[in-house]
Design a protein around this motif. Structure first.
Motif, PDB file in Angstrom:
ATOM      1  N   THR A   1      -4.337   7.876   1.187  1.00  0.00           N
ATOM      2  CA  THR A   1      -3.807   6.980   2.087  1.00  0.00           C
ATOM      3  C   THR A   1      -3.429   7.257   3.400  1.00  0.00           C
ATOM      4  OG1 THR A   1      -3.224   6.044  -0.139  1.00  0.00           O
ATOM      5  CG2 THR A   1      -2.090   5.033   1.976  1.00  0.00           C
ATOM      6  N   GLU A   2      -2.612   8.292   3.814  1.00  0.00           N
ATOM      7  CA  GLU A   2      -2.173   8.894   4.789  1.00  0.00           C
ATOM      8  C   GLU A   2      -3.246   9.271   5.849  1.00  0.00           C
ATOM      9  OE1 GLU A   2       1.128  11.543   4.665  1.00  0.00           O
ATOM     10  OE2 GLU A   2       2.339  10.010   3.467  1.00  0.00           O
ATOM     11  N   LEU A   3      -4.171  10.127   5.059  1.00  0.00           N
ATOM     12  CA  LEU A   3      -5.266  10.370   5.852  1.00  0.00           C
ATOM     13  C   LEU A   3      -6.107   9.352   6.597  1.00  0.00           C
ATOM     14  CD1 LEU A   3      -6.893  13.284   3.762  1.00  0.00           C
ATOM     15  CD2 LEU A   3      -5.940  13.511   6.107  1.00  0.00           C
ATOM     16  N   TRP A   4      -6.158   8.405   5.819  1.00  0.00           N
ATOM     17  CA  TRP A   4      -7.105   7.144   6.319  1.00  0.00           C
ATOM     18  C   TRP A   4      -6.484   6.542   7.463  1.00  0.00           C
ATOM     19  CZ3 TRP A   4     -11.871   6.616   7.448  1.00  0.00           C
ATOM     20  CH2 TRP A   4     -12.733   7.184   6.425  1.00  0.00           C
TER      21      TRP A   4
ATOM     22  N   ALA B   1      -5.526   5.067  13.085  1.00  0.00           N
ATOM     23  CA  ALA B   1      -4.689   4.882  14.021  1.00  0.00           C
ATOM     24  C   ALA B   1      -5.139   5.413  15.307  1.00  0.00           C
ATOM     25  CB  ALA B   1      -3.212   5.608  13.578  1.00  0.00           C
ATOM     26  N   ASP B   2      -6.110   6.411  15.225  1.00  0.00           N
ATOM     27  CA  ASP B   2      -6.530   7.017  16.416  1.00  0.00           C
ATOM     28  C   ASP B   2      -8.074   7.025  16.566  1.00  0.00           C
ATOM     29  OD1 ASP B   2      -7.397   8.703  18.295  1.00  0.00           O
ATOM     30  OD2 ASP B   2      -5.814  10.082  18.229  1.00  0.00           O
TER      31      ASP B   2
ATOM     32  N   ILE C   1       0.866  -1.233  -0.086  1.00  0.00           N
ATOM     33  CA  ILE C   1       0.024  -0.016  -0.014  1.00  0.00           C
ATOM     34  C   ILE C   1       0.795   1.026  -0.051  1.00  0.00           C
ATOM     35  CG2 ILE C   1      -1.824   1.413   1.142  1.00  0.00           C
ATOM     36  CD1 ILE C   1      -2.963  -1.115   2.389  1.00  0.00           C
ATOM     37  N   THR C   2       1.828   1.233   0.877  1.00  0.00           N
ATOM     38  CA  THR C   2       2.838   2.372   1.033  1.00  0.00           C
ATOM     39  C   THR C   2       3.387   2.487  -0.433  1.00  0.00           C
ATOM     40  OG1 THR C   2       3.154   2.185   3.217  1.00  0.00           O
ATOM     41  CG2 THR C   2       4.653   3.273   2.217  1.00  0.00           C
ATOM     42  N   ALA C   3       3.992   1.474  -1.031  1.00  0.00           N
ATOM     43  CA  ALA C   3       4.728   1.559  -2.239  1.00  0.00           C
ATOM     44  C   ALA C   3       3.814   2.277  -3.534  1.00  0.00           C
ATOM     45  CB  ALA C   3       5.237   0.348  -2.563  1.00  0.00           C
TER      46      ALA C   3
END
Length: 589
Positions: free
Chosen positions: A455-458, A463-464, A440-442
């Motif tokens: 991707t980073e937002l979700w 994560a919280d 996913i990161t790649a």
């Protein structure tokens, strides 16, 4: 149109222009919001916006002062939902417009206090004075100045919120997403002021349409003084004329001048103007059916001519909402379908409300439906994220596909929870899960721009659990504001005879999207219950209103659970808006 903001041509143009991640995210975010096929949570009509909230509440105050519509109690609900939207959008206005937004908030708080104190005796002059003090144009001007800070770098999640507000201002200006994409590709080759591309000066366009059902529209020059017409005869047209297929029996070519920012918007506005004029002829010739052919031609100020056809999507296989006739939903489906076919935005919005009303919804139950919509939007956003992350077939997808199986040529998820599992962080993931998460990161880094942002937002939201709870509440508040305004629009259109209001095209789109979203989870609920009945269960069909109530209760329980859980690892979204209570069952043996 869908996902053209991610296509190879645009990506190559970004590479050639040397755009960084934030710059790509800005352009892609605006284009996605203007995509007519985007779902409610992605499309500009469903985004939270302080500018749009102030615009709508000003219109409501003005209408109450002159027509007593919306009534005082509904006006107070409009103010409350507008304040919620404004408060959520407040952080973005730190980069300009903060003082104007704070002033607008103070005005609305005073009006709310006046209504609370006076009730039915609320003085209409107070509403008129408040409307005069609100100035959405100042907020719009402030948002237009955000382009420079966004272009030079704003961190997530503020960047996403600012891009959403920019997209709303672009849409209200009258920009078509397809035309904007074309203009941006041209701009990337020779860059100037980006604001001039997003908000170009409106110019006079002449739009030509074929009206079927008459050869001459008498007195058109009095109803539309600048319009021109000429009769059309199919056998007198050149063989290669683009109108050949449009002329069917008695037809007339009508040219209408329109002020617009681009060609496609000119065609849309021209059709609306002509449709309203045809209401006159339909009333005068009750036995004649007049309608506008889908083709159009636009002459730009410089003499360039563009031809097109009204956009219509097609599919290879069409599927029904359910494989049987749910009696309670038949009227709602009929009216929702009519809402999509109506050109007039106010009428379309009113019909969208009527479709919801046909399920048993009334204004007192708007809060229930808003909570239900928030649950369904959570699922939609996660599914949409998988689609865009895996939009391009690359070798990077292998480990992800092994852990998150898909089916069909469109790679539909077999399990949304399997996708959720790889988005959530794990202290000691096994080798297969670790490979999927790295994939996913790649993939996100390979795409960059909007895909990497989302991707980073979700991942951050998942994560919280408290952050996710806040996101759900914001979706609920946004849906409630849309539903309240949809009800106001219905009253203005059907009771007050209003045929236009600020940003009514966005209201119409939002109304159709909410109706579609509601029918989606109602249809799924019905399908699950029907399956249980066939398998010998005793489950009876639940009424739509009861479904709204139960989903509202579920959303409240989920938000409360998220606020105290500290983790979302038990969250299940597979059937989060279905009849089975499995929303906190993931990972349970």
């Amino acid at each position: 149109m869908r996902y053209q903001y991610l296509d190879a041509r645009l990506r190559q143009a970004f590479d050639d222009a040397g755009l960084d991640r934030g710059q790509r995210a800005l352009l892609q975010g605006v284009l996605r919001a203007l995509d007519p096929d985007a779902h409610l949570g992605e499309h500009v009509a469903g985004l939270n916006s302080a500018y749009l909230a102030v615009t709508r509440v000003q219109a409501a105050l003005e209408s109450h002062a002159t027509e007593d519509q919306p009534r005082w109690n509904l006006l107070r609900r409009i103010i409350a939902t507008s304040l919620a939207c404004m408060d959520a959008a407040k952080p973005a206005y730190a980069h300009g417009g903060g003082l104007e937004l704070a002033k607008a908030r103070r005005v609305l708080v005073k009006v709310d206090a006046a209504i609370a104190a006076d009730g039915q005796r609320f003085d209409a002059q107070v509403a008129a004075d408040a409307a005069a003090k609100l100035d959405p144009k100042k907020l719009r001007a402030a948002v237009r100045k955000w382009i420079d800070p966004l272009w030079n770098g704003i961190e997530l999640p503020l960047r996403a919120r600012m891009i959403a507000e920019v997209a709303v201002v672009v849409a209200v200006h009258g920009r078509d997403g397809r035309q904007l994409r074309t203009d941006l590709l041209r701009w990337l080759k020779k860059r100037g002021d980006l604001a001039d591309v997003l908000w170009p000066r409106k110019q006079k366009h002449v739009v030509a349409f074929v009206v079927r059902g008459a050869r001459v529209l008498r007195h058109l020059d009095e109803l539309l003084p600048q319009a021109r017409q000429e009769p059309l005869h199919r056998n007198r047209l050149p063989k290669d004329d683009f109108l050949k297929e449009a002329v069917n029996g008695s037809s007339v070519l009508v040219r209408v001048p329109v002020e617009a920012a681009d060609v496609h918007t000119a065609a849309l506005r021209g059709r609306r103007i002509l449709s309203e004029v045809l209401d006159q002829y339909a009333a005068g010739e009750r036995l004649t059916e007049l309608h506008i052919a889908p083709v159009w031609q636009v002459s730009e100020p410089g003499g360039r001519v563009t031809r097109g056809t009204e956009h219509q999507r097609t599919v290879g296989n069409a599927y029904p909402l359910t494989a049987y006739w749910p009696a309670e939903l038949r009227s709602a489906m009929r009216v929702a379908n009519l809402a999509r076919q109506v050109d007039a935005p106010m009428a379309s919005a009113g019909l969208a409300w009527s479709a919801l009303e046909a399920t048993g919804l009334d204004p007192g139950k708007i809060a229930w439906l808003a909570k239900a919509c928030a649950l369904q939007m959570l699922r939609q956003h996660l599914v949409s994220l998988h689609v865009i992350v895996t939009n391009h077939d690359t070798d990077l997808r292998g480990p992800l596909d092994a852990h998150v199986p898909t089916t069909g040529v469109k790679h539909h998820l077999k399990s949304v929870d399997a996708w959720l599992e790889v988005l959530i962080g794990h202290n000691r993931p096994d080798a297969r899960l670790d490979a999927a998460q790295k994939a996913i990161t790649a993939l996100a880094e390979s795409e960059g721009g909007l895909v990497q942002d989302l991707t980073e937002l979700w991942r951050a939201r998942l994560a919280d659990s408290k952050v996710l709870a806040g996101w759900l509440r914001e979706q609920e508040d946004t849906a409630a504001a849309l539903l309240e305004w949809l009800y106001v629009t219905r009253n203005l259109a059907f009771h007050a005879g209003r045929f236009a209001s600020p940003a009514d095209t966005l209201t119409a789109h939002a109304g159709q999207a909410i109706a579609d979203l509601t029918l989606e989870f109602l249809g799924n609920w019905r399908t699950v219950e029907r399956r249980a009945q066939k398998e010998g269960g005793s489950r009876q069909e639940t009424s739509a209103v009861e479904i709204y109530r139960r989903l509202a209760q579920r959303e409240d329980q989920l938000v409360a659970r998220l606020k105290r859980a500290g983790s979302v690892r038990r969250l299940s979204v597979e059937d989060i808006s279905g009849p089975d209570e499995k929303w906190w069952s993931r990972g349970r043996n």
